[in-house]
Enzyme design. Structure first.
Site, short mmCIF file in Angstrom:
data_model
loop_
_atom_site.label_atom_id
_atom_site.label_comp_id
_atom_site.label_asym_id
_atom_site.label_seq_id
_atom_site.Cartn_x
_atom_site.Cartn_y
_atom_site.Cartn_z
N ASP A 426 -3.51 14.14 -2.39
CA ASP A 426 -3.24 15.28 -1.55
C ASP A 426 -1.98 15.87 -2.14
O ASP A 426 -1.04 15.41 -2.92
CB ASP A 426 -3.24 14.61 -0.29
CG ASP A 426 -2.76 15.77 0.86
OD1 ASP A 426 -3.12 17.12 0.74
OD2 ASP A 426 -2.09 15.53 1.65
N PHE A 595 -1.40 30.08 17.93
CA PHE A 595 -1.90 30.34 16.60
C PHE A 595 -3.17 29.42 16.44
O PHE A 595 -3.27 28.41 16.98
CB PHE A 595 -0.80 29.68 15.56
CG PHE A 595 -1.31 29.55 14.11
CD1 PHE A 595 -1.11 30.70 13.16
CD2 PHE A 595 -1.97 28.25 13.69
CE1 PHE A 595 -1.70 30.51 11.96
CE2 PHE A 595 -2.34 28.27 12.40
CZ PHE A 595 -2.38 29.41 11.57
#
Length: 1184
Positions: A426, A595
């Site tokens: 990652d 959001f």
């Protein structure tokens, strides 16, 4: 009332999406049906109706065993191993006349070995049990019959209990939130232990109970909860609560899950809904996938080979025994008269020779059973456990800042660390810190911020004109050395340097009004909570994400300090550029439009002191630019150029905009929005989105922010070392392609001399088809485009064969979705494995797991996945080895991993040092002992008579040779840790499995056979016709057995000593101690009665020790046995040395170890041929 009540902040009026007041929905009609039958009587756990439901207690057990099932379950686990089943059968048969030795002598070692393994299982389970005891006995405040909250143990909680939880405490069960220290019943919850996310979640009590703030309010509190049955879904909850004769809906917003933590809230009241193993976190508790190392799987094959060898040798002996038995009576004449074949039992009956041979076969299976080392599994397990302890205790992998050491969560995969071929990583939080710093911004078309990021430094190194490059990439502003020095003193979250707007300098800029609005948006458009340190007066912010915290801190540092939230307002200390001084301004907060990944933006609606209604927004450029007013695009082009430049510098960007609302427009919109919010129709979400779209339009562009997620310390150096070790590195990230590529350059994954192969579907043709919306045409065109790009990449590789050019492959998420699960997988993998580095952009968590599976199965090599977030769990569990970063995004990845480290850079030491050592240590074996039995049998006409005393054979693998093996497996080092890191090419021995290849394994077997031949034939031939004692008597059967056994013990331990590269006192003690123990055993065992000691009675004290021939024969035979091995190693080191041999020689000669490059060149022939073969096999795998 304990604790104070938090007044003033009615967040239920602010959180427009997460804390909604809605009516009973269609899903609530399922209450009472199957799957929705749970009933909870609040504050009445002793009510008869509640007791009749017999719900589980809150007692939790995560142990594998209980006191009742330990014995049967542990025995079942042990006898899943083929070798243990074999020895159990042998132990049972040993009670019959077929056994060549006593039953006790075979049963005792089996009991010791299985007992030791079961003891290890019991110890590990006891540790889990201790953790359970600690959790079950945690103190909890429970409302009792005396109408007060009293302490009780967590395990005593019952469904319906009313509990009180304080700040920073974990929830003891799944609770329904009744009220909190805030007036409107909201609380903040950290769910790190559940989903790995560190951002705080807002929970909201039902309005009718949110006013119950005092302990005394609960004297008459009664309610009935009807809800779903226990399930594992962490993201939904359906239920209703009956209170004061009315029914109210419940959702996940009212549920506090076990093992989540109360934060930023003084206390909450809650009712226990699910207890113990009914809680959602324990419903989600699943055993991690069972992983076995390649060497362990190969060990099974070795055991099967030894089984085959055992059966073959037994069959051969039985065949010749049958022939000899049949010939005992030939033409009426007795051949072996001493056996009395005419009066013998069935086991030696010449008339039934075939049956006698069959029984001899069974006897031989027991006799040669020592070819299968009974202690093999136990020794390996002990070695792995001790290796894991050394990994845990390595100070060089300890991260002091977070107090996190490395941790081997499983010991099964230690040696697999030394064979990693591909690392899949990652990016955010793994290669980077996941700690955002505000470094640049663009306001009104002007770029601000002089900071140079890690990516910019990497880009500058790729350009010959370094100063010019840095200047261009740093907003065309030269940066002095003093400025660079000042950056080192930056505040956490704020690494910005530009005198034009710092220290109030922005008031002199041409667009001062827009700069003011820009930072005002950053100070107001968020959901952060200010926390004031009472001692210092410093304000810290608790934000939902690192990005949001960085924006608030930036606004504070540049003159717009957010310091207080009141009931419906946000207050700032803000610099008034007109007056030139700081003033306190308060803004009425009307709505927060949160959001979400779908919206990609966040907005707030506020009213300032001048009664102006303002919509303040920030969001992704893809969502914001299309919402700009046509009249407010004066500097849109410049802002887009700055955003592109920031992305190239590896920065994360957001667009900032605002607009003023009229009173009529706002009232009209608010009515529509509230109606949509209260709707219970299936299209409720669409109605709310449509309402927000109507208000979030005609925005005025202010600028863009750029925050940096810095690379972790040592990442470029670590990646360089791993690449030099022959390990391929893939980065799978959700970032944009431009950001990912530039991060790749910054961390050394992509290099200056590396050619890039880019696979993307962002071509004009594909984009045009997407606008038209014809899915079939899009699929066809996308498939053709990817096929052509892969073919083009293959042609680039083919054209560069024979050159030193390396390639990096970059593919976006859209292309990856077309590749995975289709017939293009093979072609893509074939291309990817030939590249030195691979970067997958815009990847989803599912794609991460699928790519990992593709690499693991397609290449057939060891894969390692490393990540830090909940979205990496699938990737970690899919890989052969999962390494979790115990970082900012919580512990979900760490808890799902096989190993944990605190920083990516520690992967270098974990693989190149511990991985190399662990792999090398598990690569030696010897079967000399078992074959001396066979040669003796051949000499004795395959009579089934063992060459050794029963207890000699039983103790061989358990005491006389196992401890040196364990010492070698734990302490041996072919080269030091410093040299492992200095010469990463050494790691390639594991990548290509050179040290545990089948030729090496068969070579060790051959060495054992040769050693057994030398020991047997040299021993027997040296004593024929020789007087052994002073009285002239020759060697008898007992002495021959002791002499051969002594040679075997000396030979095996000395060969182990010759194999050891790094001696410690422990190894000396175990090796020479094992040999000494053999003599001590002979003395002690030989002193017992002949009934017990049988052939060992006084054999050392009276027969062997006084005879010089015994000692001389031992010396000659052992030296002769060791000579072939010494000769082989000498020739190998001299004429075909491996890289560790060269390092050792250089170290011993004292000439200084050669450089890594020199050793790499010298070793290229050894490794090169293996690499070529491996690449060819990889290609075949892909094509198949």
């Amino acid at each position: 009332m304990a604790g104070g009540r938090r007044k003033g902040i009615h967040f239920s009026r602010l959180y427009s999406f997460s804390c909604l007041k809605y009516k009973l929905g269609l899903e609530h009609s399922q209450i009472g049906e199957k799957g929705y039958s749970r009933v909870v009587y609040c504050n009445e756990p002793d009510k008869p109706e509640q007791l009749q439901l017999r719900y589980r207690s809150n007692y939790v057990s995560t142990t594998k065993y209980t006191a009742l099932n330990f014995l049967p379950k542990a025995l079942f686990e042990q006898f899943r191993r083929v070798a243990n089943i074999y020895f159990l059968v042998v132990a049972c048969v040993s009670f019959s006349p077929l056994a060549p030795y006593s039953a006790t002598s075979i049963l005792a070692p089996l009991v010791v070995v299985i007992g030791a393994t079961m003891a290890k299982e019991a110890l590990e389970d006891w540790r889990r049990r201790r953790q359970d005891i600690e959790a079950n006995n945690r103190k909890v405040k429970v409302y009792d019959k005396s109408n007060t909250f009293k302490d009780t143990r967590c395990k005593n909680l019952r469904v319906g209990d009313l509990v009180k939880v304080y700040k920073d405490e974990y929830f003891p069960a799944d609770l329904l939130l009744i009220s909190s220290s805030y007036e409107d019943g909201i609380c903040y919850v950290e769910t790190t232990n559940l989903d790995g996310e560190t951002n705080l979640k807002v929970k909201h009590a039902v309005d009718v109970t949110s006013s119950l703030h005092d302990d005394n309010d609960y004297k008459k509190f009664k309610a009935i909860i009807k809800c779903e049955d226990p399930n594992e879904d962490l993201y939904s909850f359906i239920g209703t609560i009956w209170y004061d004769g009315l029914q109210y809906p419940l959702s996940l917003q009212q549920i506090l899950l076990r093992d989540s933590k109360l934060r930023n809230t003084e206390y909450v009241y809650g009712v226990v809904v699910f207890t113990g193993h009914d809680t959602k976190v324990l419903q989600n508790a699943t055993d991690p996938p069972s992983k076995r190392s390649k060497i362990e799987r190969k060990m099974d094959k070795i055991v099967y080979i030894l089984f085959s060898l055992l059966i073959s040798v037994s069959f051969m002996g039985s065949f010749f025994f049958g022939i000899a038995t049949k010939d005992d009576i030939h033409d009426g004449k007795v051949q072996r008269w001493y056996l009395q074949p005419e009066h013998t039992t069935i086991f030696y009956d010449p008339k039934r020779a075939a049956l006698a041979a069959f029984f001899h076969f069974l006897t031989a299976l027991m006799l040669y059973g020592y070819l299968i080392p009974i202690s093999l599994y136990v020794s390996i397990e002990m070695v792995k456990v001790l290796q894991g302890i050394f990994i845990n205790q390595d100070q060089d992998m300890y991260y002091e800042e977070t107090d996190n050491p490395a941790h081997a969560r499983t010991s099964n995969l230690n040696e697999e660390l030394g064979q990693v071929d591909t690392i899949l990583s990652d990016k955010t939080g793994t290669l980077t810190c996941n700690s955002m710093d505000f470094v640049k911004c663009s306001i009104a078309g002007t770029a601000y911020g002089h900071g140079v990021t890690d990516v910019e430094r990497a880009l500058a190194q790729r350009n010959a004109d370094v100063q010019h490059n840095i200047a261009n990439l740093s907003s065309n502003i030269q940066m002095s050395t003093d400025d660079i020095t000042d950056l080192g003193k930056s505040k956490k979250g704020f690494n910005f340097k530009d005198d034009r707007i710092m220290n109030g300098g922005w008031v002199n800029e041409p667009h001062a009004d827009l700069i003011q609005k820009f930072f005002r948006v950053l100070a107001l458009c968020h959901t952060a909570i200010p926390e004031v340190d009472e001692e210092t007066g410093e304000i810290d912010y608790e934000a939902e994400s690192p990005d949001e915290a960085a924006f608030v801190i930036a606004a504070k540092e540049l003159g717009f300090e957010f310091f207080e939230r009141s009931q419906t307002s946000i207050s700032l200390h803000e610099l008034d550029y007109g007056k030139g001084r700081k003033t306190d301004r308060s803004y009425e907060l009307l709505h927060v439009l949160e959001f979400s990944s779908a919206r990609k933006r966040m907005s707030v609606i506020v009213k300032n002191a001048e009664n102006q209604l303002l919509l303040l927004s920030k969001g992704a450029d893809s969502a914001m630019f299309e919402r700009l007013s046509r009249k407010a695009k004066d500097f849109e082009a410049k802002t887009k150029e700055h955003i592109r430049r920031y992305a190239e510098a590896g920065l994360r960007t957001l667009v900032v905009a605002c607009r003023e609302l009229s009173e009529d427009e706002f009232r009209s919109w608010e009515e529509e929005f509230l109606n949509a919010k209260a709707s219970v129709n299936a299209d409720r979400g669409a109605l709310m989105d449509a309402a927000t779209d109507k208000i979030e339009k005609d925005l005025i562009l202010l600028g863009a922010t750029a925050v940096e997620d810095k690379l972790q310390k040592g990442v470029p150096e670590c990646i360089n070392k791993l690449a030099n070790a022959g390990i391929k590195i893939w980065v799978i990230t959700g970032d944009k392609m431009e950001t990912a590529i530039n991060i790749g350059y910054a961390c050394g994954l992509l290099r200056e001399n590396m050619e890039q192969i880019v696979i993307t579907l962002d071509s004009p043709d594909i984009i045009e088809l997407e606008k038209q919306g014809d899915k079939d045409d899009i699929m066809k065109a996308s498939s053709e485009s990817i096929t052509n790009q892969i073919r083009k990449g293959r042609s680039q590789l083919c054209s560069s064969e024979g050159s030193s050019i390396s390639f990096g492959l970059i593919i976006d998420g859209k292309s990856l979705s077309f590749v995975l699960g289709t017939d293009q997988e093979g072609a893509f993998l074939d291309l990817a494995v030939c590249c030195a580095s691979v970067i997958c952009c815009r990847s989803t968590p599912k794609q991460k797991a699928l790519v990992t599976r593709l690499v693991k199965k397609g290449c057939g090599k060891t894969t390692l996945a490393i990540g830090d977030g909940a979205n990496d769990v699938g990737m970690l569990q899919e890989a052969d080895i999962g390494v979790g970063i115990s970082g900012v995004e919580g512990m979900q990845a760490a808890m799902s991993s096989d190993f944990t480290v605190a920083q990516f850079r520690f992967l270098e030491r974990l693989l190149l040092v511990h991985g190399h050592w662990c792999y090398r240590r598990i690569s030696m074996m010897n079967i000399a002992f078992g074959f001396t039995l066979f040669w003796f049998e051949a000499r004795a006409a395959f009579s089934g008579q063992p060459a050794y005393n029963d207890w000699y054979m039983s103790f061989y693998n358990v005491f006389f040779t196992s401890l040196p093996v364990i010492a070698l497996g734990v302490f041996d080092q072919d080269v030091s840790a410093r040299l492992c890191l200095k010469h990463p090419q050494l790691y390639e021995e594991g990548v290509h499995d050179i040290l545990f290849s089948w030729p090496r394994i068969l070579g060790w077997m051959l060495n054992g056979i040769i050693s057994s031949m030398i020991i047997f034939f040299f021993t027997t031939n040296s004593i024929v016709h020789q007087a052994f004692r002073r009285d002239g008597s020759v060697v008898d059967f007992e002495v021959l057995g002791v002499l051969m056994y002594t040679c075997v013990v000396w030979t095996v331990n000395c060969q182990m000593a010759l194999s050891i590269n790094y001696f410690t006192w422990i190894q000396h003690f175990f090796i020479w101690g094992s040999i000494a123990f053999w003599y001590i055993f002979l003395v002690i065992y030989g002193s017992f009665s002949p009934v017990i000691s049988t052939t060992a009675f006084q054999v050392l004290a009276e027969a062997c020790a006084p005879s010089p021939f015994y000692w001389l024969a031992t010396l000659v035979v052992v030296v002769s046995t060791l000579l072939p091995y010494i000769l082989y190693r000498t020739l190998q080191v001299e004429f075909d040395p491996m890289i560790h041999d060269k390092i050792q020689r250089s170290r011993l000669e004292g000439s200084g170890v050669e450089s890594s490059g020199d050793l790499s060149i010298q070793h290229s022939r050894t490794i090169g041929s293996v690499k070529d073969k491996s690449r060819y096999q990889d290609t075949l795998l892909v094509k198949q």
